[in-house]
Design a protein around this motif. Structure first.
Motif, PDB file in Angstrom:
ATOM      1  N   ASP A  58       0.711  -1.140  -0.379  1.00 11.25           N
ATOM      2  CA  ASP A  58       0.234   0.105   0.067  1.00 11.25           C
ATOM      3  C   ASP A  58       0.726   1.624   0.291  1.00 11.25           C
ATOM      4  OD1 ASP A  58      -2.744  -1.600  -0.105  1.00 11.25           O
ATOM      5  OD2 ASP A  58      -2.339  -1.221   2.437  1.00 11.25           O
ATOM      6  N   GLU A  59       1.574   1.385  -0.350  1.00  8.60           N
ATOM      7  CA  GLU A  59       2.628   2.100  -0.969  1.00  8.60           C
ATOM      8  C   GLU A  59       3.694   2.758  -0.306  1.00  8.60           C
ATOM      9  OE1 GLU A  59       0.991   5.496  -3.462  1.00  8.60           O
ATOM     10  OE2 GLU A  59       0.137   4.071  -4.412  1.00  8.60           O
ATOM     11  N   ARG A  60       3.856   1.344   1.202  1.00  9.02           N
ATOM     12  CA  ARG A  60       4.520   2.230   2.826  1.00  9.02           C
ATOM     13  C   ARG A  60       5.584   0.867   2.698  1.00  9.02           C
ATOM     14  NH1 ARG A  60       2.347   6.344   1.919  1.00  9.02           N
ATOM     15  NH2 ARG A  60       0.998   6.661   3.226  1.00  9.02           N
ATOM     16  N   LEU A  61       6.785   1.536   3.128  1.00 10.78           N
ATOM     17  CA  LEU A  61       7.987   0.177   3.291  1.00 10.78           C
ATOM     18  C   LEU A  61       7.761   0.138   4.323  1.00 10.78           C
ATOM     19  CD1 LEU A  61      10.706  -0.716   2.237  1.00 10.78           C
ATOM     20  CD2 LEU A  61      11.275   1.645   3.210  1.00 10.78           C
ATOM     21  N   PHE A  62       7.788  -1.745   4.477  1.00  8.28           N
ATOM     22  CA  PHE A  62       8.177  -2.434   5.786  1.00  8.28           C
ATOM     23  C   PHE A  62       9.428  -2.756   5.917  1.00  8.28           C
ATOM     24  CE2 PHE A  62       4.139  -1.426   4.806  1.00  8.28           C
ATOM     25  CZ  PHE A  62       3.530  -1.441   6.309  1.00  8.28           C
ATOM     26  N   LEU A  63       9.915  -2.572   7.208  1.00 10.01           N
ATOM     27  CA  LEU A  63      11.046  -3.748   6.946  1.00 10.01           C
ATOM     28  C   LEU A  63      10.986  -4.948   7.971  1.00 10.01           C
ATOM     29  CD1 LEU A  63      14.232  -1.003   7.556  1.00 10.01           C
ATOM     30  CD2 LEU A  63      12.940  -2.014   5.045  1.00 10.01           C
ATOM     31  N   PHE A  64      11.744  -6.048   8.161  1.00  6.87           N
ATOM     32  CA  PHE A  64      11.629  -6.815   8.616  1.00  6.87           C
ATOM     33  C   PHE A  64      12.861  -7.690   9.394  1.00  6.87           C
ATOM     34  CE2 PHE A  64       8.437  -7.141   5.468  1.00  6.87           C
ATOM     35  CZ  PHE A  64       7.350  -7.047   6.322  1.00  6.87           C
ATOM     36  N   SER A  65      12.509  -8.431  10.282  1.00  7.70           N
ATOM     37  CA  SER A  65      13.948  -9.290  11.141  1.00  7.70           C
ATOM     38  C   SER A  65      14.278 -10.864  10.386  1.00  7.70           C
ATOM     39  CB  SER A  65      13.363  -9.089  12.606  1.00  7.70           C
ATOM     40  OG  SER A  65      12.231 -10.175  13.259  1.00  7.70           O
ATOM     41  N   ARG A  66      12.689 -11.247   9.836  1.00  4.04           N
ATOM     42  CA  ARG A  66      13.296 -12.935   9.021  1.00  4.04           C
ATOM     43  C   ARG A  66      12.299 -12.959   8.119  1.00  4.04           C
ATOM     44  NH1 ARG A  66      11.313 -12.353  14.240  1.00  4.04           N
ATOM     45  NH2 ARG A  66       9.213 -13.154  13.981  1.00  4.04           N
ATOM     46  N   GLU A  67      12.378 -13.628   7.143  1.00  3.99           N
ATOM     47  CA  GLU A  67      12.276 -13.920   5.978  1.00  3.99           C
ATOM     48  C   GLU A  67      10.559 -14.108   6.333  1.00  3.99           C
ATOM     49  OE1 GLU A  67      13.911 -16.035   2.780  1.00  3.99           O
ATOM     50  OE2 GLU A  67      15.787 -15.106   3.337  1.00  3.99           O
ATOM     51  N   GLU A  68      10.244 -15.292   7.084  1.00  2.00           N
ATOM     52  CA  GLU A  68       8.606 -15.810   7.793  1.00  2.00           C
ATOM     53  C   GLU A  68       7.982 -14.485   8.081  1.00  2.00           C
ATOM     54  OE1 GLU A  68      11.733 -16.842   9.442  1.00  2.00           O
ATOM     55  OE2 GLU A  68      12.461 -18.475   7.861  1.00  2.00           O
TER      56      GLU A  68
ATOM     57  N   ARG B  47       7.959 -11.294   7.106  1.00  2.00           N
ATOM     58  CA  ARG B  47       7.919 -10.849   5.416  1.00  2.00           C
ATOM     59  C   ARG B  47       6.720 -11.862   4.554  1.00  2.00           C
ATOM     60  NH1 ARG B  47      12.828 -10.641   1.600  1.00  2.00           N
ATOM     61  NH2 ARG B  47      11.723 -12.746   1.461  1.00  2.00           N
ATOM     62  N   ASP B  48       7.115 -12.902   5.009  1.00  2.00           N
ATOM     63  CA  ASP B  48       6.265 -13.346   3.991  1.00  2.00           C
ATOM     64  C   ASP B  48       4.613 -13.632   4.557  1.00  2.00           C
ATOM     65  OD1 ASP B  48       8.609 -13.789   2.572  1.00  2.00           O
ATOM     66  OD2 ASP B  48       9.334 -16.131   2.762  1.00  2.00           O
ATOM     67  N   ALA B  49       4.787 -13.769   5.696  1.00  2.00           N
ATOM     68  CA  ALA B  49       3.193 -13.492   6.085  1.00  2.00           C
ATOM     69  C   ALA B  49       2.840 -12.445   6.361  1.00  2.00           C
ATOM     70  CB  ALA B  49       3.205 -14.469   7.871  1.00  2.00           C
ATOM     71  N   PHE B  50       3.688 -11.771   6.727  1.00  2.00           N
ATOM     72  CA  PHE B  50       3.208  -9.827   6.355  1.00  2.00           C
ATOM     73  C   PHE B  50       2.024  -9.908   4.980  1.00  2.00           C
ATOM     74  CE2 PHE B  50       2.905  -5.412   5.415  1.00  2.00           C
ATOM     75  CZ  PHE B  50       2.596  -5.430   7.112  1.00  2.00           C
ATOM     76  N   LYS B  51       3.285  -9.848   4.302  1.00  2.00           N
ATOM     77  CA  LYS B  51       2.742  -9.873   1.958  1.00  2.00           C
ATOM     78  C   LYS B  51       2.253 -10.251   2.232  1.00  2.00           C
ATOM     79  CE  LYS B  51       6.055  -9.693  -0.897  1.00  2.00           C
ATOM     80  NZ  LYS B  51       7.261 -10.291  -1.415  1.00  2.00           N
ATOM     81  N   ALA B  52       1.578 -11.927   2.971  1.00  2.00           N
ATOM     82  CA  ALA B  52       0.354 -12.572   2.622  1.00  2.00           C
ATOM     83  C   ALA B  52      -1.019 -12.056   3.093  1.00  2.00           C
ATOM     84  CB  ALA B  52       0.430 -14.615   3.156  1.00  2.00           C
ATOM     85  N   ASP B  53      -1.217 -11.488   3.733  1.00  2.00           N
ATOM     86  CA  ASP B  53      -2.175 -10.716   5.124  1.00  2.00           C
ATOM     87  C   ASP B  53      -1.770 -10.004   5.706  1.00  2.00           C
ATOM     88  OD1 ASP B  53      -4.744 -10.240   6.005  1.00  2.00           O
ATOM     89  OD2 ASP B  53      -4.733 -12.038   6.815  1.00  2.00           O
ATOM     90  N   PRO B  54      -1.958  -8.787   5.020  1.00  2.00           N
ATOM     91  CA  PRO B  54      -0.987  -7.479   5.985  1.00  2.00           C
ATOM     92  C   PRO B  54      -1.908  -7.167   6.548  1.00  2.00           C
ATOM     93  CG  PRO B  54      -1.323  -6.960   2.958  1.00  2.00           C
ATOM     94  CD  PRO B  54      -1.271  -7.830   3.753  1.00  2.00           C
TER      95      PRO B  54
END
Length: 170
Positions: free
Chosen positions: A131-141, A143-150
Motif C-alpha cells: 500500500d505504497e508504504r515501506l516495511f522492514l522485517f527481521s526474518r523472512e518468515e 515478511r512472507d506472513a505479512f505480505k500474505a495478509d497485511p
C-alpha cells in the motif's frame, strides 16, 4: 554631504549585511521545507556508530528500483534525527519532500513483532512495499506472513506502536 558621498553611503547594504543575507538565502535554499522536518515523527532505527538510518540504504530505491540499494555518501540528508543516504539527488529530493511516504513504517521495526507488542529491528534487505508504504522485517518468515495478509498485522501494529515507541531508548 556631496552627491558622491551620498551615493557611496546609500549604495546598498554594507558587506557584513551582504554576507548575512547570503547566508540566510543559502540556508533557505538548502534546508528542506519546514513541513518536511516535522513529517516523520517516528523514532527511526539508526546505526549507533555512524548515525545512518536503515544501514545507509536508500529508502526511495525500494519504490523506484524495487530493491534495496545502498545510498551514496555524496547524497545525504539529516531528517528525524538520523542521517539518510540516497543514490542520487532526485531520490534525496523526493524523500525530503515526502519522508512520511518513503521512510520505513514503525521506524524500521518489524511490523509483525510490533503487532505482537515487541520491537525487533528490521533488516533493510528484508522488505516489502505494501500500500505504497515501506516495511522492514527481521526474518523472512515475518515478511512472507505479512505480505500474505497485511490486514492481519497492520491494525494491531498501528494500535500498539505509540506505546512501544514511547518505551524505546533514546
Amino acid at each position: 554631504m556631496t552627491a558622491q558621498r551620498q551615493q557611496r553611503n546609500w549604495s546598498g547594504p554594507k558587506p557584513p549585511f551582504r554576507r548575512a543575507i547570503a547566508v540566510i538565502t543559502l540556508a533557505a535554499l538548502l534546508l528542506p521545507p519546514p513541513g518536511a522536518l516535522a513529517a516523520t515523527t517516528q523514532r527511526i532505527i539508526a546505526n549507533r556508530y555512524s548515525g545512518l538510518a536503515i544501514d545507509g540504504f536508500d529508502p526511495v530505491s525500494y519504490f523506484v528500483d524495487g530493491q534495496a540499494l545502498i545510498g551514496d555518501a555524496d547524497f545525504e540528508a539529516a531528517q528525524a534525527g538520523v542521517v539518510w543516504r540516497f543514490r542520487n539527488e532526485g531520490n534525496r529530493a523526493s524523500f525530503l519532500a515526502h519522508p512520511e511516504v518513503y521512510g520505513p513504517q514503525f521506524g524500521g521495526y518489524d511490523p509483525t513483532d510490533v503487532a505482537r507488542g515487541i520491537t525487533v529491528p528490521g533488516n533493510p534487505r528484508l522488505f516489502a512495499v505494501v500500500d505504497e508504504r515501506l516495511f522492514l522485517f527481521s526474518r523472512e518468515e515475518s515478511r512472507d506472513a505479512f505480505k500474505a495478509d497485511p490486514a492481519r498485522y497492520l491494525p494491531r501494529a498501528e494500535a500498539r506502536w505509540p506505546a512501544l515507541e514511547q518505551e524505546l531508548p533514546e
